[in-house]
Design an enzyme around this catalytic site. Structure first.
Site, PDB file in Angstrom:
ATOM      1  N   TYR A  41       0.855  -1.182   0.000  1.00  0.00           N
ATOM      2  CA  TYR A  41       0.000   0.000   0.000  1.00  0.00           C
ATOM      3  C   TYR A  41       0.893   1.234   0.000  1.00  0.00           C
ATOM      4  O   TYR A  41       1.832   1.316   0.791  1.00  0.00           O
ATOM      5  CB  TYR A  41      -0.890   0.007   1.247  1.00  0.00           C
ATOM      6  CG  TYR A  41      -1.787   1.226   1.352  1.00  0.00           C
ATOM      7  CD1 TYR A  41      -2.830   1.415   0.449  1.00  0.00           C
ATOM      8  CD2 TYR A  41      -1.590   2.174   2.347  1.00  0.00           C
ATOM      9  CE1 TYR A  41      -3.657   2.535   0.545  1.00  0.00           C
ATOM     10  CE2 TYR A  41      -2.420   3.288   2.452  1.00  0.00           C
ATOM     11  CZ  TYR A  41      -3.450   3.462   1.550  1.00  0.00           C
ATOM     12  OH  TYR A  41      -4.270   4.565   1.643  1.00  0.00           O
ATOM     13  N   ASP A  61       9.290   2.784   0.132  1.00  0.00           N
ATOM     14  CA  ASP A  61       8.218   3.430   0.875  1.00  0.00           C
ATOM     15  C   ASP A  61       8.363   3.009   2.329  1.00  0.00           C
ATOM     16  O   ASP A  61       7.977   1.907   2.727  1.00  0.00           O
ATOM     17  CB  ASP A  61       6.862   3.030   0.304  1.00  0.00           C
ATOM     18  CG  ASP A  61       5.711   3.725   1.032  1.00  0.00           C
ATOM     19  OD1 ASP A  61       5.986   4.426   2.024  1.00  0.00           O
ATOM     20  OD2 ASP A  61       4.551   3.554   0.610  1.00  0.00           O
ATOM     21  N   LYS A  88       3.938   8.918   9.150  1.00  0.00           N
ATOM     22  CA  LYS A  88       3.658   8.298  10.450  1.00  0.00           C
ATOM     23  C   LYS A  88       4.613   8.769  11.560  1.00  0.00           C
ATOM     24  O   LYS A  88       4.421   9.848  12.088  1.00  0.00           O
ATOM     25  CB  LYS A  88       3.599   6.780  10.281  1.00  0.00           C
ATOM     26  CG  LYS A  88       2.456   6.430   9.311  1.00  0.00           C
ATOM     27  CD  LYS A  88       2.102   4.986   9.137  1.00  0.00           C
ATOM     28  CE  LYS A  88       0.826   4.897   8.293  1.00  0.00           C
ATOM     29  NZ  LYS A  88       0.838   3.987   7.200  1.00  0.00           N
TER      30      LYS A  88
HETATM   31  C1  LIG Z   1       0.242   4.559   5.810  1.00  0.00           C
HETATM   32  C2  LIG Z   1       1.041   4.343   4.594  1.00  0.00           C
HETATM   33  C3  LIG Z   1       0.963   5.212   3.499  1.00  0.00           C
HETATM   34  C4  LIG Z   1      -0.019   6.345   3.435  1.00  0.00           C
HETATM   35  O1  LIG Z   1       0.183   7.296   4.400  1.00  0.00           O
HETATM   36  P1  LIG Z   1      -1.028   8.296   4.799  1.00  0.00           P
HETATM   37  O2  LIG Z   1      -0.411   9.225   5.766  1.00  0.00           O
HETATM   38  O3  LIG Z   1      -2.098   7.419   5.365  1.00  0.00           O
HETATM   39  O4  LIG Z   1      -1.461   8.958   3.534  1.00  0.00           O
HETATM   40  C5  LIG Z   1       1.827   5.002   2.440  1.00  0.00           C
HETATM   41  N1  LIG Z   1       2.696   3.991   2.447  1.00  0.00           N
HETATM   42  C6  LIG Z   1       2.805   3.129   3.470  1.00  0.00           C
HETATM   43  C7  LIG Z   1       3.809   2.041   3.437  1.00  0.00           C
HETATM   44  C8  LIG Z   1       1.958   3.264   4.568  1.00  0.00           C
HETATM   45  O5  LIG Z   1       2.021   2.376   5.562  1.00  0.00           O
END
Ligand SMILES: *Cc1c(COP(=O)(O)O)cnc(C)c1O
Length: 425
Positions: A148, A243, A271
């Site tokens: 994701y 990511d 995060k």
């Molecule tokens: C949570 C997450 C996102 C998206 O971040 P948001 O702040 O919710 O837009 C993208 N990549 C990874 C790996 C994530 O865990």
């Protein structure tokens, strides 16, 4: 529909919410739909605990989906916010804290030579692929099934089926003209990536990956897999984007790239970097980052980007994480929980890295999205509901990792193991 008697405050608020917010929640997984429950509205949080509006107390394994690595209301984070608050909440002009944050990120993640702050992980990933496309003058993006990367159109490409290869959108509203530029292939399958490069090598702008997949449960990369990806990207002139929105500053201070000793070209963060306030960031090689406006032509902007309160919270959190022993303690807690859960049933798979843990209701090991999808989600839902009754707030989805904070105690962990033991019975 008959109007059932409202039993709890949470249910009463949810009734109001459904009338004015789609599904009653501002992010889908919070709805607890997939575990056969209604959302639980929280009132406050402290340390490793959440307290709902009905006065129930839970040991929290969601940690706001990752940011709360120091637990809730950590004194150093709160203090930083309080001090900053007195100076104003947003200037629309640069502030010193943005520079301090950038220096800190570049120091903690040496692959990042320059960094741009944004407001969410989604913004970070969508900006990173725009930049990768501009830098390589190519258009295709390769991602992995089950990963994701936020909710930008380019990443909403369905996992698994043959449709994925054709780039047919998995969300209405994401145009096929955009999603067909994204190829999604199985995780932990180097041959598939080789094939993709053989077919599309000169068109691939970037390969984007969660080096440790935390958005399909928890899936670890097999030995040398990330190294192979790194080599293939270099060989074919595609950028490698890690990511690390979830894994950054969590699995190690330097993220998964430090853990596996791989140097990506670009990294996306979110995060933890915001200390519980809305922050994201993307950064990497200087020659690439110099293309971002106003230094270069790649446009990307944000009214609240680098917000002083968010910077203050994030800096305080990152600095506190540098306290010696923090990650050893996190690893110890995670292992204690993992070891305690492992023996409970033959039909569960327990996977962990420091600070993250996945429990798959599956009798076979989970190595990719396809095997993750074979989990018994029905059973997971049943166990989730039993855990809630016992005061354990576990992520309400089989396809999400659980987060452990540095302030969970042995007592919390042991209570959780006991609760699982009863819940699985
Ligand atoms: C949570 C997450 C996102 C998206 O971040 P948001 O702040 O919710 O837009 C993208 N990549 C990874 C790996 C994530 O865990």
């Amino acid at each position: 529909m008959t109007t059932a008697a409202v039993a709890t405050r949470s249910q009463a608020i949810f009734e109001r919410a459904k009338a004015v917010i789609p599904g009653g929640v501002n992010s889908p997984v919070r709805s607890c739909k997939s575990v056969g429950s209604e959302p639980i509205f929280m009132d406050h949080a402290d340390g490793s605990h959440l307290f709902d509006v009905d006065g129930n107390k839970y040991i929290d394994y969601v940690g706001s989906w990752g940011p709360m690595i120091l637990g809730h209301r950590h004194p150093r984070v709160l203090e930083a916010i309080e001090i900053t608050l007195k100076q104003g909440t947003s200037f629309g002009a640069p502030c010193r804290a943005e520079v301090e944050m950038a220096e800190l990120v570049c120091k903690l993640m040496p692959s990042i030579e320059m960094v741009r702050m944004v407001n969410s992980g989604t913004e970070a990933t969508m900006s990173a692929i725009r930049l990768a496309r501009a830098f390589t003058k190519r258009t295709m993006i390769v991602k992995f099934d089950g990963c994701y990367h936020g909710h930008a159109d380019s990443f909403l490409v369905k996992a698994g089926s043959g449709l994925a290869t054709l780039g047919i959108s998995s969300s209405p509203g994401a145009p096929d003209e955009i999603t067909k530029l994204t190829v999604s292939i199985p995780f932990n399958d180097p041959a598939q990536l080789k094939k993709t490069f053989e077919k599309h090598g000169k068109e691939v702008a970037a390969v984007i990956i969660e080096p440790i997949v935390g958005n399909a449960g928890l899936i670890l990369p097999e030995e040398n897999y990330l190294q192979t990806i790194r080599e293939l990207c270099t060989e074919h002139g595609a950028l490698l984007i890690f990511d690390e929105v979830m894994t950054g500053f969590r699995v190690a201070l330097g993220g998964a790239q430090d853990m596996y000793k791989i140097k990506p070209d670009l990294t996306t963060l979110g995060k933890i970097i915001g200390g519980g306030l809305p922050v994201g960031a993307y950064g990497g090689r200087k020659d690439i980052m110099e293309m971002v406006a106003p230094q270069g032509p790649v446009y990307q902007a944000g009214t609240l980007s680098g917000n002083p309160l968010a910077m203050a919270a994030g800096i305080a959190q990152l600095k506190t994480l540098q306290t010696p022993g923090t990650y050893a303690h996190l690893a110890e807690n995670t292992t204690r929980l993992a070891d305690g859960l492992k023996g409970l049933s033959k039909s569960i798979q327990v996977v962990s890295v420091p600070g993250m843990l996945g429990v798959f209701f599956n009798s076979k090991p989970v190595t990719d999205f396809e095997s993750a999808q074979k989990c018994d989600t029905e059973q997971f839902g049943k166990v989730w509901r039993a855990l809630i009754e016992k005061g354990i707030y576990w992520p309400p989805s089989q396809f999400e990792a659980a987060f452990i904070s540095a302030v969970h105690t042995k007592h919390d962990i042991d209570n959780t193991i006991d609760a699982f033991k009863d819940a699985i019975k």
